[in-house]
Design an enzyme around this catalytic site. Structure first.
Site, PDB file in Angstrom:
ATOM      1  N   LYS A 204      -3.207  -7.456   1.257  1.00  0.00           N
ATOM      2  CA  LYS A 204      -2.828  -6.166   1.148  1.00  0.00           C
ATOM      3  C   LYS A 204      -3.738  -5.444   1.967  1.00  0.00           C
ATOM      4  O   LYS A 204      -4.793  -5.880   2.465  1.00  0.00           O
ATOM      5  CB  LYS A 204      -3.022  -5.488  -0.298  1.00  0.00           C
ATOM      6  CG  LYS A 204      -4.127  -5.451  -0.928  1.00  0.00           C
ATOM      7  CD  LYS A 204      -5.434  -4.437  -0.514  1.00  0.00           C
ATOM      8  CE  LYS A 204      -4.873  -3.002  -0.471  1.00  0.00           C
ATOM      9  NZ  LYS A 204      -5.945  -2.311   0.084  1.00  0.00           N
ATOM     10  N   THR A 215     -11.169  -9.781   5.157  1.00  0.00           N
ATOM     11  CA  THR A 215     -10.019  -8.878   5.240  1.00  0.00           C
ATOM     12  C   THR A 215      -9.846  -7.986   4.078  1.00  0.00           C
ATOM     13  O   THR A 215     -10.488  -8.452   3.010  1.00  0.00           O
ATOM     14  CB  THR A 215      -8.768  -9.401   5.611  1.00  0.00           C
ATOM     15  OG1 THR A 215      -7.814  -8.384   5.824  1.00  0.00           O
ATOM     16  CG2 THR A 215      -8.137 -10.195   4.709  1.00  0.00           C
ATOM     17  N   GLU A 306      -1.693   2.744   7.691  1.00  0.00           N
ATOM     18  CA  GLU A 306      -1.212   4.096   7.395  1.00  0.00           C
ATOM     19  C   GLU A 306      -0.644   5.013   8.300  1.00  0.00           C
ATOM     20  O   GLU A 306      -1.350   5.373   9.101  1.00  0.00           O
ATOM     21  CB  GLU A 306      -2.516   4.514   6.442  1.00  0.00           C
ATOM     22  CG  GLU A 306      -2.842   3.879   5.303  1.00  0.00           C
ATOM     23  CD  GLU A 306      -4.190   4.246   4.600  1.00  0.00           C
ATOM     24  OE1 GLU A 306      -4.179   4.111   3.400  1.00  0.00           O
ATOM     25  OE2 GLU A 306      -4.971   5.031   5.440  1.00  0.00           O
ATOM     26  N   ASN A 428      -4.143  10.205   3.845  1.00  0.00           N
ATOM     27  CA  ASN A 428      -5.809  10.156   3.574  1.00  0.00           C
ATOM     28  C   ASN A 428      -6.404  11.340   2.979  1.00  0.00           C
ATOM     29  O   ASN A 428      -7.242  11.412   2.306  1.00  0.00           O
ATOM     30  CB  ASN A 428      -6.568   9.302   4.803  1.00  0.00           C
ATOM     31  CG  ASN A 428      -6.329   8.056   4.964  1.00  0.00           C
ATOM     32  OD1 ASN A 428      -7.059   7.312   4.154  1.00  0.00           O
ATOM     33  ND2 ASN A 428      -5.763   7.541   5.963  1.00  0.00           N
TER      34      ASN A 428
END
Length: 433
Positions: A204, A215, A306, A428
């Protein structure tokens, strides 16, 4: 499936991706993903289990962020307790929750981690010392224990060899889709004997991504019979060319964790741990297969950054050394100006040149060539005419490729990133609200 064939004077290696493969594609593993209550939405899975049939060799790499989370500290302790080493040991279970990072939670965070492994151990009938933990989500909020108390039993009941996709859903945060893949590796020795093993995994991550030694959250499994110390060496090699070459926003998470487990179930084909010692032919085949899986997952994470609309691949060659290659590629990949130009479908190579110039890599601008999507836009430091309409057409591709030749040496690298859009800010800005 995509095949990767490698030949040398001793062996032929074929790595084939498995359609719909994931963390349970390797023999000897089961997984599940359920809603336990870490998230308010009952339709979102937020708890994942990956369980080996038996305790097995396990290796891990973690964030180097000094503000590391409780699960990182706790899992290091679990590995050290099993083997005396922070990076490898003998484990059976990985439990992951999403929605809460259990970071900056002090003693409480470690106590919850201890409690959750005891709950998992009781439910599975295994020692709590064989359980690793990982968390992802909001930082600075105490992780509740109740969802573990209520969710572990259903997660154990749901364990299956088909549960990999549910587990991949269970670890998602702002990801828009689950990231999983698996590959089958065949290698034939000069004596004509062919051996087979599988590597599969899930990951993820779509924000706060520029790892150092690991990661976001990844769990990888294999049925190759490889010892924990060699497993750790292979994982370090694979992450150096995959997860450590991803950047979405230049921020390194407090929770980055990558765990690799080896069941050894492929030993039925005659393979043993001795065959996989570092430097052997089998070890080389394993590193190739593992790296292929890690690179696929890393590219998926960059693609799903994102707010991203494009996967961006930055290739740098001609660097004086590997460190300079990485500095140059990472400077381009992290540049907000480069990333927004890509979002705007603008082949503004001057932004790439400016990023290279500030990177700290040693080069002379008179030696630099830059291509965008195969179009030469800068040659020996000078502009090259190109067709703007052709450039616009090329920017419709889902993957944007930037190529740089520094003209200084033989070192090279590849870094993956994504474009920077308005949606990154929206995601965000609204992350906690």
């Amino acid at each position: 499936m995509m095949n990767v064939d490698i030949q040398n004077n001793q062996a032929r290696i074929t790595v084939s991706f498995i359609e719909n493969g994931g963390v349970t594609s390797a023999k000897g593993f089961k997984a599940s993903g359920v809603h336990a209550g870490f998230r308010a939405n009952p339709d979102r899975k937020d708890l994942a289990l990956v369980v080996a049939d038996e305790p097995c060799a396990t290796a891990a790499v973690f964030t180097q962020n000094v503000f590391c989370a409780a699960p990182v500290r706790f899992s290091k302790h679990q590995l050290e307790a099993s083997s005396g080493n922070l990076g490898y040991g003998c484990m059976r279970v990985v439990v992951i929750n999403s929605g809460n990072a259990n970071a900056a939670t002090g003693t409480h965070g470690l106590e919850v981690a201890q409690a959750e492994v005891e709950i998992v151990g009781d439910a599975l009938g295994c020692p709590s010392g064989e359980v690793l933990v990982a968390s992802t989500g909001v930082i600075g909020v105490e992780l509740p224990l109740r969802p573990f108390e209520e969710g572990i039993a259903p997660a154990v009941e749901a364990l299956s060899e088909e549960g990999g996709v549910d587990a991949a859903h269970g670890i998602m945060t702002t990801d828009t889709y689950p990231k999983q893949c698996a590959a089958r590796c065949e290698f034939e020795l000069t004596d004509g004997v062919t051996h087979t093993f599988t590597v599969g995994g899930m990951a993820k991550g779509s924000g706060m991504i520029m790892p150092n030694m690991a990661t976001m959250i990844a769990v990888i499994t294999t049925d190759a019979p490889i010892a924990d110390i060699d497993l750790h060496s292979a994982l370090t090699q694979a992450t150096s060319v995959s997860f450590n070459k991803v950047t979405v926003d230049s921020d390194t998470s407090t929770n980055d964790t990558c765990i690799l487990m080896a069941s050894g179930a492929a030993s039925s084909s005659g393979l043993t741990q001795q065959d996989f010692v570092k430097g052997s032919l089998a070890y080389g085949a394993f590193v190739q297969a593992l790296s292929s899986v890690c690179i696929k997952l890393a590219r998926d994470m960059a693609k799903d950054g994102e707010g991203a609309t494009k996967l961006v691949t930055v290739d740098v060659i001609g660097a004086k050394n590997e460190a300079d290659a990485d500095l140059a590629a990472r400077a381009v990949a992290n540049s907000p100006l480069v990333k927004t130009a890509i979002a705007g479908r603008d082949a503004n190579w001057g932004r790439i040149a400016a990023a290279l110039g500030k990177s700290g890599a040693v080069f002379s601008q008179e030696n630099v060539d830059i291509d965008i999507m195969g179009m030469p836009v800068c040659k020996k430091g000078l502009t090259q005419e190109f067709d703007e309409d052709e450039a616009l057409r090329k920017f419709e591709d889902p993957e944007i490729k930037i190529f740089v030749d520094l003209g200084e040496g033989e070192a090279s690298t590849t870094v993956w990133t994504c474009d920077l859009t308005h949606d990154y800010i929206s995601i965000n800005a609204d992350y906690r609200s």
